[in-house]
Design a protein around this motif. Sequence first.
Motif, PDB file in Angstrom:
ATOM      1  N   PRO A 138       0.852  -1.182   0.049  1.00  0.00           N
ATOM      2  CA  PRO A 138      -0.051   0.000  -0.071  1.00  0.00           C
ATOM      3  C   PRO A 138       0.755   1.256  -0.179  1.00  0.00           C
ATOM      4  O   PRO A 138       0.546   2.356  -0.602  1.00  0.00           O
ATOM      5  N   ARG A 139       1.902   1.323   0.691  1.00  0.00           N
ATOM      6  CA  ARG A 139       2.768   2.370   0.725  1.00  0.00           C
ATOM      7  C   ARG A 139       3.420   2.531  -0.722  1.00  0.00           C
ATOM      8  O   ARG A 139       3.503   3.757  -1.061  1.00  0.00           O
ATOM      9  N   LYS A 142       0.790   4.157  -3.028  1.00  0.00           N
ATOM     10  CA  LYS A 142       0.664   5.605  -2.732  1.00  0.00           C
ATOM     11  C   LYS A 142       1.678   6.541  -3.183  1.00  0.00           C
ATOM     12  O   LYS A 142       1.623   7.624  -3.523  1.00  0.00           O
TER      13      LYS A 142
END
Length: 169
Positions: A138-139, A142
């Motif tokens: 998820p990072r 982003k």
Amino acid sequence: MNPQELVSYLEELIFSSTGKHIDSLQTAILKGVLNGQKYADISQEYNCSKGHAKDEAYKLWRLLSDTLGEDINKSNFRATVERMIAKNFRGIGNIGQVNKLNFCPNSANDLEDNDDIINDDKIIVEAIEKKMKRETIPRLVKLGLTSEQIAEVLDLSVQEINKIIVSQK
């Protein structure tokens, strides 16, 4: 195992369990307690109040208790961790000197036992690595990386990356 190695080991365990790192005061508390310091001494070295150091220590002991599955506090910390490390390295080398393991067993049975332990450790390490990779996805999304880029960086399949991205939404 020296205090720094033990602190690093515990930090890795906590991170693999929670996905979060302990802060610098908590690291100082671990090192201080391992070196027999009182909270007042640790707080003085860290430039904070004794009360703040005690509050952070309480949080740390709770975190370690949750991570290791045992009640841990300042008075039982060293003995509990040493016992757990000894249990994890059963049958290998001199437990008093965990950093000096003897991988030259005297018998074929000892060799088979050590192979089982080493294989178990490899499985655990692989599972932790995979969990950390999944938590990183998820990072990276982003940051604007595509599924293909993430798959290449983390050495995972694009399908697995997409599955995790979809489940995060």
